[in-house]
Motif scaffolding. Structure first.
Motif, PDB file in Angstrom:
ATOM      1  N   GLY A  42       0.866  -1.611   0.502  1.00 25.69           N
ATOM      2  CA  GLY A  42       0.017   0.423   0.060  1.00 25.69           C
ATOM      3  C   GLY A  42       1.068   1.319  -0.649  1.00 25.69           C
ATOM      4  N   GLN A  43       0.727   1.983  -0.436  1.00 20.29           N
ATOM      5  CA  GLN A  43       0.969   3.523  -0.398  1.00 20.29           C
ATOM      6  C   GLN A  43       1.694   4.271   0.818  1.00 20.29           C
ATOM      7  OE1 GLN A  43      -1.482   7.154  -1.827  1.00 20.29           O
ATOM      8  NE2 GLN A  43      -2.594   6.248  -3.094  1.00 20.29           N
ATOM      9  N   ILE A  44       2.784   4.537   0.581  1.00 16.17           N
ATOM     10  CA  ILE A  44       3.750   5.038   2.228  1.00 16.17           C
ATOM     11  C   ILE A  44       2.950   6.036   1.720  1.00 16.17           C
ATOM     12  CG2 ILE A  44       5.858   5.498   2.590  1.00 16.17           C
ATOM     13  CD1 ILE A  44       7.198   3.927   0.327  1.00 16.17           C
ATOM     14  N   GLU A  45       2.865   6.699   3.397  1.00 17.55           N
ATOM     15  CA  GLU A  45       2.047   7.642   3.982  1.00 17.55           C
ATOM     16  C   GLU A  45       3.899   8.933   3.854  1.00 17.55           C
ATOM     17  OE1 GLU A  45      -0.940   8.373   4.907  1.00 17.55           O
ATOM     18  OE2 GLU A  45      -1.250   5.992   4.679  1.00 17.55           O
ATOM     19  N   PRO A  46       3.199  10.518   4.629  1.00 21.18           N
ATOM     20  CA  PRO A  46       4.429  11.264   4.692  1.00 21.18           C
ATOM     21  C   PRO A  46       4.832  10.996   5.749  1.00 21.18           C
ATOM     22  CG  PRO A  46       2.861  11.973   3.753  1.00 21.18           C
ATOM     23  CD  PRO A  46       1.772  10.727   4.456  1.00 21.18           C
ATOM     24  N   GLY A  47       6.014  10.431   5.651  1.00 13.37           N
ATOM     25  CA  GLY A  47       6.908  10.810   6.605  1.00 13.37           C
ATOM     26  C   GLY A  47       7.250   9.545   7.401  1.00 13.37           C
ATOM     27  N   GLU A  48       7.141   8.184   6.658  1.00 16.57           N
ATOM     28  CA  GLU A  48       6.596   7.118   7.330  1.00 16.57           C
ATOM     29  C   GLU A  48       7.859   6.031   6.275  1.00 16.57           C
ATOM     30  OE1 GLU A  48       2.906   3.075   7.423  1.00 16.57           O
ATOM     31  OE2 GLU A  48       3.387   4.275   6.249  1.00 16.57           O
ATOM     32  N   ALA A  49       8.877   5.319   7.391  1.00 13.92           N
ATOM     33  CA  ALA A  49       9.260   4.447   6.443  1.00 13.92           C
ATOM     34  C   ALA A  49       8.619   3.512   5.625  1.00 13.92           C
ATOM     35  CB  ALA A  49      10.797   3.846   7.220  1.00 13.92           C
ATOM     36  N   ALA A  50      10.256   2.921   3.815  1.00  5.51           N
ATOM     37  CA  ALA A  50       9.018   2.270   3.805  1.00  5.51           C
ATOM     38  C   ALA A  50       9.034   0.959   4.383  1.00  5.51           C
ATOM     39  CB  ALA A  50      10.008   1.255   2.792  1.00  5.51           C
ATOM     40  N   GLU A  51       9.881   0.299   5.185  1.00  6.02           N
ATOM     41  CA  GLU A  51       9.325  -0.975   6.188  1.00  6.02           C
ATOM     42  C   GLU A  51       8.626  -0.625   6.631  1.00  6.02           C
ATOM     43  OE1 GLU A  51      13.885  -0.398   5.224  1.00  6.02           O
ATOM     44  OE2 GLU A  51      12.159   1.364   5.536  1.00  6.02           O
ATOM     45  N   ASP A  52       8.003   0.354   7.891  1.00  4.92           N
ATOM     46  CA  ASP A  52       6.720   0.885   8.652  1.00  4.92           C
ATOM     47  C   ASP A  52       5.409   0.296   8.130  1.00  4.92           C
ATOM     48  OD1 ASP A  52       9.093   0.616  10.330  1.00  4.92           O
ATOM     49  OD2 ASP A  52       9.090   2.798   9.955  1.00  4.92           O
ATOM     50  N   ALA A  53       5.622   1.327   6.725  1.00  6.45           N
ATOM     51  CA  ALA A  53       4.676   1.164   5.511  1.00  6.45           C
ATOM     52  C   ALA A  53       4.463  -0.653   5.148  1.00  6.45           C
ATOM     53  CB  ALA A  53       4.592   2.362   4.148  1.00  6.45           C
ATOM     54  N   ALA A  54       5.501  -1.074   4.921  1.00  6.69           N
ATOM     55  CA  ALA A  54       5.484  -2.667   4.578  1.00  6.69           C
ATOM     56  C   ALA A  54       4.412  -3.570   5.661  1.00  6.69           C
ATOM     57  CB  ALA A  54       6.737  -3.089   4.446  1.00  6.69           C
ATOM     58  N   VAL A  55       4.964  -3.133   7.082  1.00  8.59           N
ATOM     59  CA  VAL A  55       4.290  -3.841   8.135  1.00  8.59           C
ATOM     60  C   VAL A  55       3.154  -3.683   8.480  1.00  8.59           C
ATOM     61  CG1 VAL A  55       4.611  -3.726  10.552  1.00  8.59           C
ATOM     62  CG2 VAL A  55       6.574  -4.197   9.457  1.00  8.59           C
ATOM     63  N   ARG A  56       2.484  -2.152   8.284  1.00  6.85           N
ATOM     64  CA  ARG A  56       1.085  -1.628   8.394  1.00  6.85           C
ATOM     65  C   ARG A  56       0.001  -2.099   7.496  1.00  6.85           C
ATOM     66  NH1 ARG A  56      -0.756   2.009   5.887  1.00  6.85           N
ATOM     67  NH2 ARG A  56       0.819   3.312   4.912  1.00  6.85           N
ATOM     68  N   GLU A  57       0.907  -2.260   6.102  1.00 12.41           N
ATOM     69  CA  GLU A  57      -0.556  -2.515   5.456  1.00 12.41           C
ATOM     70  C   GLU A  57      -1.514  -3.847   4.769  1.00 12.41           C
ATOM     71  OE1 GLU A  57      -1.710  -0.693   3.159  1.00 12.41           O
ATOM     72  OE2 GLU A  57      -1.435   0.800   3.043  1.00 12.41           O
ATOM     73  N   THR A  58       0.654  -5.010   6.178  1.00 13.77           N
ATOM     74  CA  THR A  58       0.348  -6.314   6.433  1.00 13.77           C
ATOM     75  C   THR A  58      -1.084  -6.258   7.490  1.00 13.77           C
ATOM     76  OG1 THR A  58       2.390  -6.957   4.965  1.00 13.77           O
ATOM     77  CG2 THR A  58       1.286  -8.157   6.449  1.00 13.77           C
ATOM     78  N   VAL A  59      -0.913  -6.064   8.311  1.00 14.57           N
ATOM     79  CA  VAL A  59      -1.806  -5.893   9.204  1.00 14.57           C
ATOM     80  C   VAL A  59      -3.146  -5.512   8.430  1.00 14.57           C
ATOM     81  CG1 VAL A  59      -1.529  -3.757  10.514  1.00 14.57           C
ATOM     82  CG2 VAL A  59      -1.971  -6.075  11.629  1.00 14.57           C
ATOM     83  N   GLU A  60      -3.346  -4.184   8.354  1.00 13.67           N
ATOM     84  CA  GLU A  60      -4.703  -3.437   7.598  1.00 13.67           C
ATOM     85  C   GLU A  60      -5.275  -4.842   6.872  1.00 13.67           C
ATOM     86  OE1 GLU A  60      -3.809   0.253   6.166  1.00 13.67           O
ATOM     87  OE2 GLU A  60      -3.457   0.991   8.149  1.00 13.67           O
ATOM     88  N   GLU A  61      -4.269  -5.242   5.878  1.00 10.00           N
ATOM     89  CA  GLU A  61      -5.027  -5.304   4.797  1.00 10.00           C
ATOM     90  C   GLU A  61      -5.512  -7.164   4.831  1.00 10.00           C
ATOM     91  OE1 GLU A  61      -3.074  -3.632   0.699  1.00 10.00           O
ATOM     92  OE2 GLU A  61      -2.526  -5.586   1.125  1.00 10.00           O
ATOM     93  N   THR A  62      -4.478  -7.879   5.797  1.00  8.19           N
ATOM     94  CA  THR A  62      -4.354  -9.307   6.321  1.00  8.19           C
ATOM     95  C   THR A  62      -4.604  -9.832   7.322  1.00  8.19           C
ATOM     96  OG1 THR A  62      -2.122  -9.747   6.523  1.00  8.19           O
ATOM     97  CG2 THR A  62      -2.904  -9.777   4.108  1.00  8.19           C
ATOM     98  N   GLY A  63      -4.529  -9.311   8.801  1.00  8.77           N
ATOM     99  CA  GLY A  63      -4.446  -9.274  10.012  1.00  8.77           C
ATOM    100  C   GLY A  63      -3.519  -9.663  10.320  1.00  8.77           C
ATOM    101  N   LEU A  64      -2.310  -9.959   9.516  1.00  3.46           N
ATOM    102  CA  LEU A  64      -0.827 -10.708   9.919  1.00  3.46           C
ATOM    103  C   LEU A  64      -0.522  -9.780  10.670  1.00  3.46           C
ATOM    104  CD1 LEU A  64       0.108 -13.387   9.891  1.00  3.46           C
ATOM    105  CD2 LEU A  64       1.055 -12.859   7.338  1.00  3.46           C
ATOM    106  N   VAL A  65       0.339 -10.164  12.188  1.00  7.32           N
ATOM    107  CA  VAL A  65       0.922  -9.313  12.683  1.00  7.32           C
ATOM    108  C   VAL A  65       2.601 -10.078  12.202  1.00  7.32           C
ATOM    109  CG1 VAL A  65       2.797  -7.828  14.501  1.00  7.32           C
ATOM    110  CG2 VAL A  65      -0.560  -8.151  14.244  1.00  7.32           C
ATOM    111  N   VAL A  66       3.695  -8.448  11.186  1.00  9.02           N
ATOM    112  CA  VAL A  66       5.081  -8.698  11.220  1.00  9.02           C
ATOM    113  C   VAL A  66       6.374  -7.840  11.407  1.00  9.02           C
ATOM    114  CG1 VAL A  66       4.102 -10.233   8.797  1.00  9.02           C
ATOM    115  CG2 VAL A  66       4.733  -7.731   9.217  1.00  9.02           C
ATOM    116  N   THR A  67       6.806  -8.398  11.262  1.00 12.25           N
ATOM    117  CA  THR A  67       8.059  -7.269  12.083  1.00 12.25           C
ATOM    118  C   THR A  67       9.168  -7.311  10.260  1.00 12.25           C
ATOM    119  OG1 THR A  67       9.873  -6.295  12.705  1.00 12.25           O
ATOM    120  CG2 THR A  67       9.928  -9.023  12.385  1.00 12.25           C
ATOM    121  N   ALA A  68       9.095  -5.762   9.697  1.00 10.58           N
ATOM    122  CA  ALA A  68      10.514  -5.856   9.211  1.00 10.58           C
ATOM    123  C   ALA A  68      11.893  -7.141   9.415  1.00 10.58           C
ATOM    124  CB  ALA A  68      10.464  -4.387   8.512  1.00 10.58           C
TER     125      ALA A  68
END
Length: 137
Positions: A42-68
């Motif tokens: 998903g889209q990277i929010e202003p000021g957000e690191a790409a790794e943090d966006a990947a983690v956030r989008e994963t939980v928002e889309e799939t419910g899976l809690v992950v760590t980069a």
């Protein structure tokens, strides 16, 4: 007077998640051209690191809690023209399922030999190298 001439859209960050010798793919409800199955992204929010966006989008889309665990790289996607970042992630907790029903209609754990059935064009080479190293062939 200055006018904004940039129409650049925010970058997209994708999570590359491997479990039990398979990689997680999600199917979009609305495809972008040939792009139907892809990694959770998903889209990277202003000021957000790409790794943090990947983690956030994963939980928002799939419910899976992950760590980069490793930033894999970035490119301009050959099918969409969007700036893409890829981050390898590992599961902390949960089971992958469709959480964001507006965006997704399916999730799948895909073996190395079946990736091209889901994604009929080359993956980013750093992503492919990572998957070649962690998935059984």
């Amino acid at each position: 007077m200055t006018t904004e001439t940039t129409t650049e859209r925010p970058g997209i960050s994708a999570a590359v998640i491997v479990k039990d010798g398979r990689v997680l793919m999600v199917r979009r409800r609305v495809s972008e051209g040939e792009l139907l199955w892809q990694f959770p992204a998903g889209q990277i929010e202003p000021g957000e690191a790409a790794e943090d966006a990947a983690v956030r989008e994963t939980v928002e889309e799939t419910g899976l809690v992950v760590t980069a665990i490793r930033f894999l790289g970035e490119r301009v996607h050959p099918k969409t023209g969007r700036s893409m970042s890829y981050t390898a992630c590992e599961i902390v907790q949960g089971e992958a399922r469709v959480v964001d029903e507006e965006e997704l209609d399916a999730v799948a754990w895909v073996s190395h030999s079946k990736i091209t059935d889901y994604v009929p064009y080359p993956l980013d080479e750093k992503v492919q190298e990572y998957l070649d190293g962690v998935l059984p062939h």
